[in-house]
Design a protein around this motif. Sequence first.
Motif, PDB file in Angstrom:
ATOM      1  N   TYR A 161       2.627   1.373   9.666  1.00 53.78           N
ATOM      2  CA  TYR A 161       2.309  -0.059   9.678  1.00 53.78           C
ATOM      3  C   TYR A 161       2.379  -0.666   8.277  1.00 53.78           C
ATOM      4  CZ  TYR A 161      -0.548  -4.303  10.306  1.00 53.78           C
ATOM      5  OH  TYR A 161      -1.007  -5.593  10.324  1.00 53.78           O
ATOM      6  N   GLU A 162       1.712  -0.034   7.314  1.00 49.47           N
ATOM      7  CA  GLU A 162       1.695  -0.575   5.956  1.00 49.47           C
ATOM      8  C   GLU A 162       3.073  -0.499   5.299  1.00 49.47           C
ATOM      9  OE1 GLU A 162      -0.569  -2.265   4.701  1.00 49.47           O
ATOM     10  OE2 GLU A 162      -2.571  -1.570   5.226  1.00 49.47           O
ATOM     11  N   THR A 163       3.875   0.498   5.683  1.00 51.75           N
ATOM     12  CA  THR A 163       5.223   0.627   5.132  1.00 51.75           C
ATOM     13  C   THR A 163       6.153  -0.441   5.701  1.00 51.75           C
ATOM     14  OG1 THR A 163       4.956   3.015   4.843  1.00 51.75           O
ATOM     15  CG2 THR A 163       7.212   2.166   4.870  1.00 51.75           C
ATOM     16  N   MET A 164       6.018  -0.705   7.012  1.00 51.96           N
ATOM     17  CA  MET A 164       6.942  -1.618   7.680  1.00 51.96           C
ATOM     18  C   MET A 164       6.627  -3.086   7.422  1.00 51.96           C
ATOM     19  SD  MET A 164       9.218   0.229   8.960  1.00 51.96           S
ATOM     20  CE  MET A 164      10.098  -1.137   9.726  1.00 51.96           C
ATOM     21  N   LYS A 165       5.363  -3.432   7.147  1.00 49.40           N
ATOM     22  CA  LYS A 165       5.017  -4.850   6.937  1.00 49.40           C
ATOM     23  C   LYS A 165       5.848  -5.505   5.835  1.00 49.40           C
ATOM     24  CE  LYS A 165       0.523  -4.871   6.457  1.00 49.40           C
ATOM     25  NZ  LYS A 165      -0.815  -5.439   6.180  1.00 49.40           N
ATOM     26  N   PRO A 166       5.894  -4.937   4.617  1.00 50.99           N
ATOM     27  CA  PRO A 166       6.718  -5.593   3.587  1.00 50.99           C
ATOM     28  C   PRO A 166       8.210  -5.530   3.881  1.00 50.99           C
ATOM     29  CG  PRO A 166       5.785  -3.527   2.755  1.00 50.99           C
ATOM     30  CD  PRO A 166       5.125  -3.800   4.063  1.00 50.99           C
ATOM     31  N   VAL A 167       8.645  -4.467   4.557  1.00 53.41           N
ATOM     32  CA  VAL A 167      10.070  -4.350   4.907  1.00 53.41           C
ATOM     33  C   VAL A 167      10.470  -5.474   5.850  1.00 53.41           C
ATOM     34  CG1 VAL A 167      11.783  -2.918   6.096  1.00 53.41           C
ATOM     35  CG2 VAL A 167      10.151  -1.860   4.518  1.00 53.41           C
ATOM     36  N   ILE A 168       9.666  -5.671   6.909  1.00 53.03           N
ATOM     37  CA  ILE A 168       9.952  -6.730   7.876  1.00 53.03           C
ATOM     38  C   ILE A 168       9.806  -8.095   7.209  1.00 53.03           C
ATOM     39  CG2 ILE A 168       9.179  -7.786  10.036  1.00 53.03           C
ATOM     40  CD1 ILE A 168       8.269  -4.916  10.852  1.00 53.03           C
ATOM     41  N   GLY A 169       8.828  -8.231   6.292  1.00 51.46           N
ATOM     42  CA  GLY A 169       8.665  -9.484   5.562  1.00 51.46           C
ATOM     43  C   GLY A 169       9.902  -9.837   4.753  1.00 51.46           C
ATOM     44  N   LYS A 170      10.527  -8.827   4.130  1.00 52.94           N
ATOM     45  CA  LYS A 170      11.758  -9.058   3.357  1.00 52.94           C
ATOM     46  C   LYS A 170      12.904  -9.485   4.266  1.00 52.94           C
ATOM     47  CE  LYS A 170      10.709  -5.908  -0.483  1.00 52.94           C
ATOM     48  NZ  LYS A 170      11.039  -4.618  -1.124  1.00 52.94           N
ATOM     49  N   THR A 185       0.861  -1.178   0.000  1.00 57.70           N
ATOM     50  CA  THR A 185       0.000   0.000   0.000  1.00 57.70           C
ATOM     51  C   THR A 185       0.897   1.227   0.000  1.00 57.70           C
ATOM     52  OG1 THR A 185      -1.671  -1.170   1.311  1.00 57.70           O
ATOM     53  CG2 THR A 185      -1.845   1.228   1.192  1.00 57.70           C
ATOM     54  N   PRO A 186       0.795   2.094  -0.993  1.00 57.59           N
ATOM     55  CA  PRO A 186       1.632   3.301  -1.006  1.00 57.59           C
ATOM     56  C   PRO A 186       1.472   4.102   0.279  1.00 57.59           C
ATOM     57  CG  PRO A 186       0.486   3.043  -3.101  1.00 57.59           C
ATOM     58  CD  PRO A 186      -0.073   2.007  -2.175  1.00 57.59           C
ATOM     59  N   PHE A 187       2.572   4.729   0.701  1.00 57.19           N
ATOM     60  CA  PHE A 187       2.587   5.456   1.981  1.00 57.19           C
ATOM     61  C   PHE A 187       1.501   6.524   2.031  1.00 57.19           C
ATOM     62  CE2 PHE A 187       4.140   9.043   4.562  1.00 57.19           C
ATOM     63  CZ  PHE A 187       4.254   8.403   5.796  1.00 57.19           C
ATOM     64  N   ALA A 202       2.672 -13.578  11.525  1.00 60.83           N
ATOM     65  CA  ALA A 202       2.165 -12.965  12.758  1.00 60.83           C
ATOM     66  C   ALA A 202       3.236 -12.099  13.412  1.00 60.83           C
ATOM     67  CB  ALA A 202       1.693 -14.044  13.727  1.00 60.83           C
ATOM     68  N   LEU A 203       4.490 -12.566  13.380  1.00 53.18           N
ATOM     69  CA  LEU A 203       5.573 -11.797  13.991  1.00 53.18           C
ATOM     70  C   LEU A 203       5.799 -10.484  13.251  1.00 53.18           C
ATOM     71  CD1 LEU A 203       7.789 -11.683  16.137  1.00 53.18           C
ATOM     72  CD2 LEU A 203       9.316 -12.849  14.534  1.00 53.18           C
ATOM     73  N   SER A 204       5.732 -10.511  11.932  1.00 56.01           N
ATOM     74  CA  SER A 204       5.919  -9.273  11.174  1.00 56.01           C
ATOM     75  C   SER A 204       4.792  -8.292  11.446  1.00 56.01           C
ATOM     76  CB  SER A 204       6.005  -9.573   9.665  1.00 56.01           C
ATOM     77  OG  SER A 204       4.765 -10.010   9.163  1.00 56.01           O
ATOM     78  N   HIS A 205       3.570  -8.791  11.631  1.00 55.96           N
ATOM     79  CA  HIS A 205       2.440  -7.915  11.954  1.00 55.96           C
ATOM     80  C   HIS A 205       2.609  -7.308  13.347  1.00 55.96           C
ATOM     81  CE1 HIS A 205       0.065 -10.670   9.022  1.00 55.96           C
ATOM     82  NE2 HIS A 205       0.700  -9.705   8.372  1.00 55.96           N
ATOM     83  N   MET A 206       3.107  -8.107  14.292  1.00 53.30           N
ATOM     84  CA  MET A 206       3.348  -7.606  15.650  1.00 53.30           C
ATOM     85  C   MET A 206       4.376  -6.484  15.658  1.00 53.30           C
ATOM     86  SD  MET A 206       3.504 -11.058  17.958  1.00 53.30           S
ATOM     87  CE  MET A 206       2.084 -12.116  18.223  1.00 53.30           C
ATOM     88  N   ILE A 207       5.488  -6.720  14.974  1.00 52.66           N
ATOM     89  CA  ILE A 207       6.577  -5.737  14.958  1.00 52.66           C
ATOM     90  C   ILE A 207       6.142  -4.464  14.245  1.00 52.66           C
ATOM     91  CG2 ILE A 207       8.924  -5.262  14.158  1.00 52.66           C
ATOM     92  CD1 ILE A 207       9.469  -8.296  14.422  1.00 52.66           C
ATOM     93  N   ALA A 208       5.500  -4.617  13.084  1.00 54.72           N
ATOM     94  CA  ALA A 208       5.054  -3.449  12.311  1.00 54.72           C
ATOM     95  C   ALA A 208       4.030  -2.643  13.099  1.00 54.72           C
ATOM     96  CB  ALA A 208       4.467  -3.893  10.978  1.00 54.72           C
ATOM     97  N   ALA A 209       3.093  -3.336  13.763  1.00 54.16           N
ATOM     98  CA  ALA A 209       2.061  -2.647  14.548  1.00 54.16           C
ATOM     99  C   ALA A 209       2.681  -1.923  15.738  1.00 54.16           C
ATOM    100  CB  ALA A 209       1.006  -3.637  15.026  1.00 54.16           C
ATOM    101  N   SER A 210       3.693  -2.523  16.365  1.00 49.12           N
ATOM    102  CA  SER A 210       4.352  -1.889  17.511  1.00 49.12           C
ATOM    103  C   SER A 210       5.074  -0.602  17.100  1.00 49.12           C
ATOM    104  CB  SER A 210       5.350  -2.856  18.156  1.00 49.12           C
ATOM    105  OG  SER A 210       4.690  -4.016  18.601  1.00 49.12           O
ATOM    106  N   ILE A 211       5.764  -0.649  15.964  1.00 55.21           N
ATOM    107  CA  ILE A 211       6.447   0.546  15.458  1.00 55.21           C
ATOM    108  C   ILE A 211       5.414   1.617  15.099  1.00 55.21           C
ATOM    109  CG2 ILE A 211       7.944   1.455  13.627  1.00 55.21           C
ATOM    110  CD1 ILE A 211       9.196  -1.370  13.457  1.00 55.21           C
ATOM    111  N   GLY A 212       4.309   1.181  14.494  1.00 53.49           N
ATOM    112  CA  GLY A 212       3.240   2.113  14.150  1.00 53.49           C
ATOM    113  C   GLY A 212       2.643   2.772  15.377  1.00 53.49           C
TER     114      GLY A 212
END
Length: 323
Positions: free
Chosen positions: A107-116, A40-42, A129-139
């Motif tokens: 959140y949407e920016t960090m999800k693919p970054v953490i996935g990579k 999702t574009p920023f 689930a871990l990538s969603h947790m980390i991205a949501a925490s940063i968000g």
Amino acid sequence: LTSKICANSLLIIHNCVNMAADHAENKQKAAKFGHNERHTPFLTSLLAGGLAGTSVDVALFPIDTLKTRLQSPHGFLAAGGFSGVYRGILAAAAGSAPGAALFFGTYETMKPVIGKWQDKYGGVSSSPALSHMIAASIGEAAACLVRVPTEVLKSKMQTNAAGTSTLASTFQLVLSEKDGRAFASNIFGGLYRGYGITLMREVPFAFIQFPLYERFKVEWGKYQGHETSPFQAAACGSFSGGIAAGFTTPLDVVKTRLMLGSDKSGVPYQGAGDVIKKVISEEGSAVLLSGIQPRVMWISIGGFVFFGAYETFRLFLMPSSLQ
């Protein structure tokens, strides 16, 4: 013997081809149902998040007011009861859009970054689930930079504290509270009082809600053979939010007390530990669950409105080439 070797070789090749085909099919399914994170574009997530945040906070503000008054050390009736349930709505509206925009943009920016990163390093850390947790925490950490001052002003106004008849007077009052209990209080006064406990509430909340939300969407998409609609995503957000709200109510009570600043005798709280100690010794441990019913109801309904609005605005704002 030669014919046996040829037959065995052909069998091995056949099995390898089937394994490769299965692997390709699994990759295709993963991409279809969300194992590979959508992009999702920023700017799109920023605008959709801001619009969704404003929609839900304004629509459900009275329920939030009742929840805050139930958690007040002065008691529900003394804090205002059922009267003036829209006090503080301007503060909420002013902070909801940038707070939600910051969260979803991050959140949407960090999800693919953490996935990579997970794909690169592999191992047990490759769980979605871990990538969603980390991205949501940063968000949440980013969003709280806006959300906490908003919550402080809103809580003061909702509980009819002295000197909070208008948003401007409440802002001046909070700025004057330079008692060292908040981050950089010599600059921001009490605006960031409770930032730490808010993070302690929001991060566990996000740890529970967002992996559930994303998983519910994936499983629903698998069941019906295509991605979930905004209405279905709203239902997933409602259910996951209600579960997270129930588990994190004690942290919400501590956050509310810290933001109000002092107990019913006017004695300032000295931190989260002091709040917990006083609540348990003076009022009983059951008070840590005060407001759980309106909180679960508010967040369940709010989750439906919020995620439904977010997915709808996201779909509307997404460039056609990425849909």
